[in-house]
Enzyme design. Structure first.
Site, PDB file in Angstrom:
ATOM      1  N   SER A  22       0.816  -1.213   0.000  1.00 12.78           N
ATOM      2  CA  SER A  22       0.000   0.000   0.000  1.00 12.78           C
ATOM      3  C   SER A  22       0.853   1.266   0.000  1.00 12.78           C
ATOM      4  CB  SER A  22      -0.962  -0.006   1.195  1.00 12.78           C
ATOM      5  OG  SER A  22      -0.257   0.002   2.422  1.00 12.78           O
ATOM      6  N   GLY A  24       4.095   1.699  -1.021  1.00 15.03           N
ATOM      7  CA  GLY A  24       4.788   1.843  -2.294  1.00 15.03           C
ATOM      8  C   GLY A  24       3.854   2.178  -3.431  1.00 15.03           C
ATOM      9  N   LYS A  88       8.779  -5.651   3.732  1.00 13.88           N
ATOM     10  CA  LYS A  88       8.696  -5.796   5.174  1.00 13.88           C
ATOM     11  C   LYS A  88      10.102  -5.863   5.772  1.00 13.88           C
ATOM     12  CE  LYS A  88       4.164  -6.204   5.724  1.00 13.88           C
ATOM     13  NZ  LYS A  88       3.391  -5.220   6.509  1.00 13.88           N
ATOM     14  N   LYS A 191       8.674   7.671  15.207  1.00  7.07           N
ATOM     15  CA  LYS A 191       7.689   6.837  14.522  1.00  7.07           C
ATOM     16  C   LYS A 191       7.670   5.429  15.103  1.00  7.07           C
ATOM     17  CE  LYS A 191       6.084   5.165  10.074  1.00  7.07           C
ATOM     18  NZ  LYS A 191       6.402   4.853   8.684  1.00  7.07           N
ATOM     19  N   ASN A 199       0.420  -0.231  17.169  1.00 11.50           N
ATOM     20  CA  ASN A 199       0.291  -1.339  16.223  1.00 11.50           C
ATOM     21  C   ASN A 199      -0.173  -2.643  16.851  1.00 11.50           C
ATOM     22  OD1 ASN A 199       1.386   0.545  14.398  1.00 11.50           O
ATOM     23  ND2 ASN A 199       2.397  -1.065  13.255  1.00 11.50           N
ATOM     24  N   SER A 260      -3.864  -0.588  12.204  1.00 12.02           N
ATOM     25  CA  SER A 260      -2.421  -0.638  12.028  1.00 12.02           C
ATOM     26  C   SER A 260      -2.039  -1.652  10.951  1.00 12.02           C
ATOM     27  CB  SER A 260      -1.733  -1.001  13.344  1.00 12.02           C
ATOM     28  OG  SER A 260      -1.956  -2.353  13.668  1.00 12.02           O
ATOM     29  N   GLU A 273       5.525  -7.403  11.360  1.00 11.16           N
ATOM     30  CA  GLU A 273       6.837  -6.823  11.625  1.00 11.16           C
ATOM     31  C   GLU A 273       7.071  -6.626  13.123  1.00 11.16           C
ATOM     32  OE1 GLU A 273       8.134  -4.006   8.068  1.00 11.16           O
ATOM     33  OE2 GLU A 273       6.163  -3.420   8.830  1.00 11.16           O
TER      34      GLU A 273
END
Length: 314
Positions: A22, A24, A88, A191, A199, A260, A273
């Protein structure tokens, strides 16, 4: 065209998106709309849909189908001026090794990934290839094969690199507000803290950010998670922005309906991740002799959910 031979970037950047999910696809769509040659590299079903119908970009004000080149082969990065590296974090080394033989000497790699150490990991594989970390501020999701939805924001902050200013100018003109900053590590950590706070909780409940903060006890838990992260960052020598607490709080206000990426991965039965988010904080805490029980618990709970999801797939 060799970027290294010019003081400014060419009027049209050749861009390859390695790992066209999404994020990219969103940035690739904006660059393609602005006339830059873009090649998306991703999963076969996704790429087939884009080849047949164009890349569908759906925002609050637009619903477009954009013709974009596609490939499932890492070798499609050949000839690119810029590679948006969007795989990822779990796949960083493997994907870097796949593209390495096909990169031109001048090709700039921009890591648009979650986590704080992907640029270092890329350099270990790619050697002298120009690599720069980028901080991504955008809310997106794949609504189906070849269909990316945008929910909010869309800025990039990239680390200094030979053609950083020129690339930032081209991206900004394409509708991607981009700046070059030597504070990228601190911004990446900010971040990371946001991701650690939201998340896993979003993934475990399968609920968006706005719902989470409205639940009794959750704001206090979020404060505990953030406090652990900040302690680890400072012990690791990272000078965090003074805005970190407000940035954490602002996410629920600016993206109340956002699930998330970890929640989206769990829902699709895909690996998350988590080991590069809360898990990274846990590893650094261990190395520094600091306790991080809240982050450890979230990492383990998400790992357990992944195990459950993988068994259901069998």
């Amino acid at each position: 065209m060799n970027l290294a031979d010019h003081t400014t970037a060419p009027s049209r950047l050749s861009v390859a998106v390695m790992g066209a999910g999404s994020v990219g696809c969103y940035f690739g769509a904006l660059l393609a709309r602005a006339g830059h040659p873009v090649t998306l590299i991703g999963r076969a079903s996704h790429m087939q849909a884009v080849s047949q119908h164009g890349l569908r970009l759906q925002t609050a004000t637009e619903d477009l189908h954009l013709p974009v080149a596609t490939s499932t082969e890492p070798g499609a990065v050949a000839g690119a001026d810029v590679v948006l590296f969007c795989v990822k974090s779990t796949d960083t080394e493997a994907a870097a090794a796949q593209i390495k033989p096909h990169l031109a000497a001048h090709t700039q790699i921009l890591s648009l990934q979650n986590g704080v150490d992907n640029d270092q990991r890329l350099r270990q594989v790619l050697g002298r290839q120009p690599v720069a970390a980028a901080v991504v501020y955008v809310a997106t999701a794949m609504a189906g094969p070849g269909h990316v939805r945008h929910f909010g924001r869309g800025e990039l902050v990239i680390a200094p690199c030979p053609q950083g200013d020129a690339i930032a100018g081209q991206f900004s003109t394409a509708g991607i507000p981009t700046q070059v900053s030597d504070g990228v590590l601190a911004a990446l950590w900010q971040k990371l803290i946001i991701n650690c706070v939201y998340n896993a909780l979003s993934a475990l409940t399968q609920q968006p950010y706005g719902w989470l903060v409205a639940q009794q006890g959750i704001p206090a838990v979020m404060q505990d998670i953030a406090a652990e992260c900040k302690t680890v960052a400072m012990a690791d020598g990272v000078i965090l922005p003074s805005t970190v607490d407000e940035a954490v709080a602002a996410i629920a206000r600016t993206m109340p309906g956002q699930l998330s990426s970890t929640a989206q991965d769990l829902a699709r039965g895909k690996p998350t991740e988590i080991d590069h988010l809360n898990g990274y904080v846990v590893r650094r805490a261990q190395a520094l002799g600091i306790a991080a029980p809240a982050n450890r618990l979230l990492q383990v709970l998400v790992q357990l959910k992944q195990i459950q999801a993988s068994k259901q797939e069998l």
